[in-house]
Design an enzyme around this catalytic site. Structure first.
Site, PDB file in Angstrom:
ATOM      1  CB  SER A 738       2.227  -5.039  -1.389  1.00 46.80           C
ATOM      2  OG  SER A 738       1.124  -5.671  -0.810  1.00 46.80           O
ATOM      3  CG  ASN A 741       7.308  -0.915   2.395  1.00 45.72           C
ATOM      4  OD1 ASN A 741       7.577   0.124   2.981  1.00 45.72           O
ATOM      5  ND2 ASN A 741       7.317  -2.097   2.981  1.00 45.72           N
ATOM      6  CE1 TYR A 742       8.406  -2.346  -3.776  1.00 51.13           C
ATOM      7  CE2 TYR A 742       7.600  -3.831  -2.070  1.00 51.13           C
ATOM      8  CZ  TYR A 742       8.635  -3.330  -2.839  1.00 51.13           C
ATOM      9  OH  TYR A 742       9.903  -3.808  -2.658  1.00 51.13           O
ATOM     10  CG  LEU A 743      -0.080  -1.438  -3.040  1.00 45.99           C
ATOM     11  CD1 LEU A 743      -1.259  -2.159  -2.420  1.00 45.99           C
ATOM     12  CD2 LEU A 743      -0.034  -1.704  -4.540  1.00 45.99           C
TER      13      LEU A 743
END
Length: 789
Positions: A738, A741-743
DNA sequence: AAATCGACTTGTGCGAAAGTCC
DNA sequence: GGACTTTCGCACAAGTCGATTT
């Protein structure tokens, strides 16, 4: 450990509030609107870069790319921030649409669009759709019309990023740029990158910052859509070392007898031998696939002789490899240093590309060596032979001119092409699934960084519209059209639970895993009541990488009833959303917002959750250590949301065991061990209590007592569990994915800035390289202070 | 209009390197 | 300084999603 508890995000209202509150943070300035029709049309026209001196040196032969210095970009009306009404389809996009429709006016184009939308709806309107409890016959196959033609351009019209604020600081920043090095430089003397004023932890060795040059692309203008580079020079891939036949004493046995194999056959045998103590080799599919492919490389004599894998004994090979491994470990310092030097050399030569005049790291310049395919989950192709890749298999992509990489002597490339609409440097077709593999740039490169940045910008735009989008899909729960209802429920899952889109996949080619759109009836269970909540949906399915997703989720009554309808008259193996697929869903989303697709929700919800949790958990008065604990907890919430929990690592279990044994022997208990003991003890108690409860006659006082005891113990156990979880938070859940790739890194960095936490605490070296754009933007920009925590 | 392809992002596991402990 | 742990980077599989082909 497999169960994911419902995440806090379930509270819709709370979330809505947060979004509005934080408008300033996840927002953007008015778009710098550079696109124009001309540019969209000529997206492949190559434009000369503003050159910096080293460019020419690097590109000795020039680049006969036929690029002209044209640089005219039509100014288009600046779009105001907003994006609120339906009229806000980006301007350039409308133009594109207008063109498609053969109409010159954007207005007309839009009207036509609306018409289409209407037609689509009317067409679908059937008697079956009456109201909430309509009866509907599931379609055996999902077949829906795609109504709209796709946009032909990826235009970046509306919300391009702004080149970072032009501040006077910029000049100073410039000096930070390390020199662009020439390819030839062999003098790797380390002392020249003094200009690095970066926040560097002093103890870290000056890790020769010479490799990559700092390219502050976020301060530059963007290339027109579709153009990924103007010049690209690299050395091609590094091939796997050739196979070295085993020493004569090391042979496989067949039916008890040593056999000499031809080199090719032997090589494939060694792949298997190396995996002997892996679980894979106990699996039937694996063995079957392996044996079939192995036989293909055998000589006809070998094939005749070796008819049964079970009669093959690879033990000797396996032992040999283990010994080799040991030997490697026991090498002297000098030997190790030599190997490292060699590796560094390879990295220098093959690990770098020069793209638009800048040296950039390549991510994977080594071509995958041959081996046996290790598919995850119940992959039908596991064990198949992954063939050795030859230069003749490889397509090279680079600039035209004299700097085309040379194939190894005696070989030639499959093809050399000069396609600047893609980012890969080399590609080949892999032999197991026939899919493409690529050599691409490292995440620290401009090409990757820019894309990453765009991703988070899209997520920010979603933030502004999420309220309306949610309203809309909730409204759609009542739609007369089954397809719309299914779409709205699926979208709700994607939004609320951060599920992946769920493309269809071929079960002959891949493991049977699902995402949202491909959920089957057997993957959910409806509970009118569960754990004190009503309308609970139990999800239990294998997602990406065959990771189990198991979650009990309270949903709105409407959703619940809809699900009941979707499941009517279906078998477990039928699609839950039989009138929906990812293409339709994404097409719908694109109409709601430019660039919106299913995965944007995951990015958005991950980022907003981090920000929200940081705001909630951070205490400014605490020390850095405690703040980091809060940060990791916030991060962990995100990882939970995304279901990034890994199975308890084997090493962890082992560690525990070792600790325990040690502890027993030495009576030296550390806190971890105590926790573990406590936990296990408590667990036993709970089990006992459960049995007692069971044994006691129901209705009797004894039963009641046992029940209470059980409850109490269970609660205690849960408490210990969470405590332990907290202590080992970073081990139970993989935060890495995360974080990477996501935060939105800007949230983390702004948090660091605000609470005086060094960025290095949050991001390690590699991560800082990847997120350099964000660090720069936040640290050198007052915008960084506008985040609310 | 579906099926397939192509390019790219996201994900886990493993081995090597770095750190810790005695 | 050796054994064991933990962290990190890489390899490469498995997704997503838009484009292209059939």
């Amino acid at each position: 450990m497999t169960e994911v508890s419902a995440v806090p995000l379930a509270n819709e209202n709370h979330r809505h509030e947060e979004f509005n509150q934080m408008d300033g943070d996840y927002s953007r300035d008015s778009a710098n609107f550079e696109s124009s029709m001309e540019i969209n049309e000529s997206s492949n026209v190559i434009k000369e870069e503003p050159n910096n001196g080293s460019f020419e040196e690097n590109m000795k032969n020039g680049t006969g790319n036929g690029h002209g210095p044209e640089k005219e970009q039509l100014k288009s009306p600046k779009k105001e921030d907003g994006y609120e009404s339906d009229d806000d389809i980006p301007w350039a996009q409308r133009l594109a649409k207008a063109k498609q429709n053969g109409s010159g006016s954007e207005k007309k184009a839009k009207d036509k669009d609306r018409e289409k939308e209407k037609n689509g709806k009317l067409k679908k309107k059937k008697k079956e759709d009456s109201d909430e409890d309509e009866e509907y016959k599931p379609e055996p196959k999902k077949k829906e019309k795609r109504k709209h033609k796709e946009e032909s351009e990826n235009d970046y019209s509306e919300d391009d990023y702004k080149p970072a604020k032009k501040k006077q600081k910029k000049d100073k920043e410039k000096t930070k740029k390390t020199e662009v090095k020439k390819e030839k430089k062999t003098s790797s003397g380390g002392s020249q990158s003094q200009s690095q004023s970066q926040t560097q932890s002093p103890k870290k060795k000056k890790k020769q910052e010479d490799e990559e040059d700092v390219w502050e692309w976020w301060k530059e203008e963007k290339k027109p859509a579709g153009v990924k580079w103007n010049t690209l020079v690299h050395r091609g891939p590094l091939f796997a070392p050739l196979y070295e036949p085993l020493p004569s004493g090391i042979r496989m046995k067949y039916d008890g007898k040593s056999v000499d194999l031809s080199p090719a056959t032997e090589e494939v045998a060694t792949f298997y031998a190396r995996m002997l103590d892996h679980e894979y080799t106990s699996k039937d599919i694996f063995n079957k696939n392996f044996f079939a492919d192995w036989r293909k490389v055998m000589t006809s004599k070998e094939r005749e002789m070796i008819a049964d894998l079970k009669k093959c004994n690879f033990e000797k090979m396996a032992v040999y490899f283990k010994e080799q491994g040991e030997k490697r470990k026991e090498m002297t310092k000098e030997e190790k240093a030599k190997i490292k030097e060699q590796k560094d050399e390879e990295q220098k030569i093959y690990g770098m590309a020069i793209i638009d005049g800048h040296r950039q790291k390549i991510a994977n310049f080594r071509i995958e060596p041959p081996g046996l395919f290790r598919g995850r989950g119940g992959h039908p192709k596991m064990g198949k032979l992954k063939k050795r890749i030859q230069p003749e298999d490889v397509i090279i992509n680079c600039s035209k001119g004299g700097d085309v990489p040379q194939p190894p002597p005696g070989h030639k490339w499959k093809e050399v092409r000069h396609d600047n609409s893609v980012t890969w440097l080399c590609s080949w077709t892999e032999s197991v699934l026939g899919s493409h593999k690529y050599i691409m740039l490292n995440p620290s490169s401009k090409i990757k960084g820019e894309k990453d940045y765009e991703k988070y910008e899209t997520a920010r735009r979603l933030k502004k519209r999420i309220g309306k989008i949610r309203e809309a899909y909730q409204e759609d729960w009542k739609s007369k059209e089954m397809r719309v209802r299914q779409r709205s429920v699926a979208l709700y899952f994607i939004d609320k639970l951060a599920l992946r889109a769920g493309n269809e996949k071929d079960t002959d080619e891949a493991a049977d895993t699902v995402g949202c759109c491909s959920l089957r009836v057997e993957h959910i269970k409806l509970h009118d009541e569960h754990d004190g909540k009503e309308y609970v949906v139990e999800f239990d399915f294998l997602g990406k990488d065959s990771i189990r997703y198991h979650n009990f989720v309270h949903v709105e009554k409407r959703v619940y009833k809809n699900l009941k309808i979707f499941m009517e008259n279906k078998n477990g193996s039928d699609d839950l959303f039989d009138r929906l697929d990812t293409a339709m869903l994404n097409e719908h989303l694109r109409q709601l917002m430019d660039g919106l697709t299913a995965k944007v929700f995951r990015t958005y919800n991950a980022s907003i959750t981090l920000q929200e949790q940081l705001a909630k958990l951070t205490n400014p008065d605490e020390n850095v250590h405690h703040k980091m604990l809060s940060y990791n907890r916030a991060n962990r919430r995100v990882a939970e949301l995304c279901n990034h929990q890994r199975a308890v690592p084997k090493t962890f279990e082992k560690t525990m065991e070792n600790l325990q044994n040690k502890a027993r022997h030495r009576e030296l208990l550390d806190s971890k061990t105590i926790d573990n003991f406590q936990y296990k003890e408590k667990k036993k108690e709970v089990k006992e209590a459960k049995r007692e409860k069971k044994d006691a006659k129901s209705g009797t006082a004894a039963h009641e007592k046992a029940k209470k005891k059980y409850q109490r113990l269970k609660e205690q156990l849960e408490k210990i569990e969470t405590q332990m979880k907290d202590k080992d938070e970073n081990k139970q859940i993989a935060l890495g994915t995360s974080k990477l790739n996501y935060l939105d890194p800007r949230i983390s960095i702004a948090w660091c800035k605000k609470f005086n936490v060094p960025v290095e605490k949050v991001f390690n070296r590699t991560q800082r390289d990847k997120f350099r754009w964000a660090i720069d933007m936040i640290m050198n920009d007052e915008d960084g202070d506008s985040y609310e925590f």
